[in-house]
Write an enzyme that holds these catalytic residues in place. Sequence first.
Site, mmCIF file in Angstrom:
data_model
loop_
_atom_site.group_PDB
_atom_site.id
_atom_site.type_symbol
_atom_site.label_atom_id
_atom_site.label_comp_id
_atom_site.label_asym_id
_atom_site.label_seq_id
_atom_site.Cartn_x
_atom_site.Cartn_y
_atom_site.Cartn_z
ATOM 1 N N HIS A 1 -5.273 6.708 1.106
ATOM 2 C CA HIS A 1 -5.079 7.224 2.464
ATOM 3 C C HIS A 1 -6.337 7.090 3.322
ATOM 4 O O HIS A 1 -6.824 8.052 3.903
ATOM 5 C CB HIS A 1 -4.616 8.684 2.414
ATOM 6 N N GLU B 1 6.762 8.022 10.123
ATOM 7 C CA GLU B 1 6.805 8.366 11.544
ATOM 8 C C GLU B 1 6.276 7.244 12.428
ATOM 9 O O GLU B 1 5.331 6.536 12.064
ATOM 10 C CB GLU B 1 5.967 9.616 11.817
ATOM 11 N N TYR C 1 7.070 14.049 -3.983
ATOM 12 C CA TYR C 1 7.514 12.922 -4.783
ATOM 13 C C TYR C 1 8.155 13.405 -6.082
ATOM 14 O O TYR C 1 7.701 14.352 -6.708
ATOM 15 C CB TYR C 1 6.325 12.010 -5.123
ATOM 16 N N GLN D 1 -6.037 2.121 -2.849
ATOM 17 C CA GLN D 1 -5.715 1.670 -1.497
ATOM 18 C C GLN D 1 -6.958 1.296 -0.698
ATOM 19 O O GLN D 1 -6.857 0.909 0.460
ATOM 20 C CB GLN D 1 -4.945 2.778 -0.766
#
Length: 394
Positions: free
Chosen positions: A162, A262, A283, A98
């Site tokens: 992240h 959220e 997960y 990421q």
Amino acid sequence: MTNRNSSWILGLGLLAALPGASCAQPAPIDPGQVHASEHYSYRIVPVVEGFENPWAIAFLPGGEMLVTERAGRLRIVRDGVLLPEPVAGLPEIRVGGQGGLLDVIPHPGFSENRLLYISYAKPNADGSEGTTAVIRGRFENDRLTQVEEVFEAQAWTSGRGHHGSRLAFDREGYLFISVGDRQAPPRGDLAAHPAQDLSNHYGTTLRLHDDGRIPEDNPFVGVEGALPEIWSYGHRNPQGMAVHPVTNDVWSNEHGPQGGDELNLIARGANFGWPVIGYGVNYGTGAPIHEAVQAEGMEQPVHIWVPSIATSGLMIYTGDRFPAWQGNVFVGGLNGQQLARLSMDGNRVVAEETLVRGMGRVRDIRQGPDGYIYLAMDDRGGAATAIVRLEPVN
């Protein structure tokens, strides 16, 4: 630790595993197709094609569009044409997973100072670890000059996930930066998780002056053991951020785990609870993560998505092309392959509508200077994708 809501959260995990959370093959984008919504019929029109994993869009006062590609390229779109050469002058970038080149925004005074702010995955000396960092530089003659680092997160890890990395200026000129929890495992003593520890930048929103200085009125200035850049904490992976043009409030969205994405109204010094509280599960197994869904001293989200849509990008619409949508919050979905439109009553979500359903992963959302809504479409495998825009059908 006991889980006071384990049965209920397990049910959320089963919901999160429904097909709506899967990554189906996106349908081709047909600019002639008319899509219906509550207030408007609209078309999805490709604007510029040929991007590899576009991550952010920025519009400059002169009419140019900038697009970051996660692989480490900052691209220029001028007069509707994608220039073949990327912007020169970027620092070394740790690309993988990421991580890579992430957000880009112009300084509020860009017309005078030509300053761009860019977040990215910064490598250490041998590339074995990375963290989230932010630079600024003057954008002139299609290159960056006078590049300087304004922030480096104390969130170094060998992992590549992240990073957070969204950027936003409020109307007072403060720079807000999101940093993800770098995939620190949510297990064991949840209150000891790095996102609950103010001595690092894992899972935080930061507030700085535009040159990287720390504002004296930040909530943790002078607090022993706390980093003074922190404005809020207890986040997982904030992937969208926007400042409300009327209220000056900072809004953010973040990925939950399996379930529990959220939308948050960021507040000074607030703890948003990850991983102690939340609405997601582990997960695959659906096993509980959190102690509860709420706890004293921890903020509740304004809105959640169960199943997850993998939120990315956030925009508050003020344009005149879709006047009935003014003040609405728009949130992109990666796994959800959708654009969520949230109707607001103050700080409360009163209705949600799904737009751009099944057209691909929506990575970023920006309002263009022409009042249209622009989306950066992303392909998980790196196939070429387009920047598209929503146009109303009269």
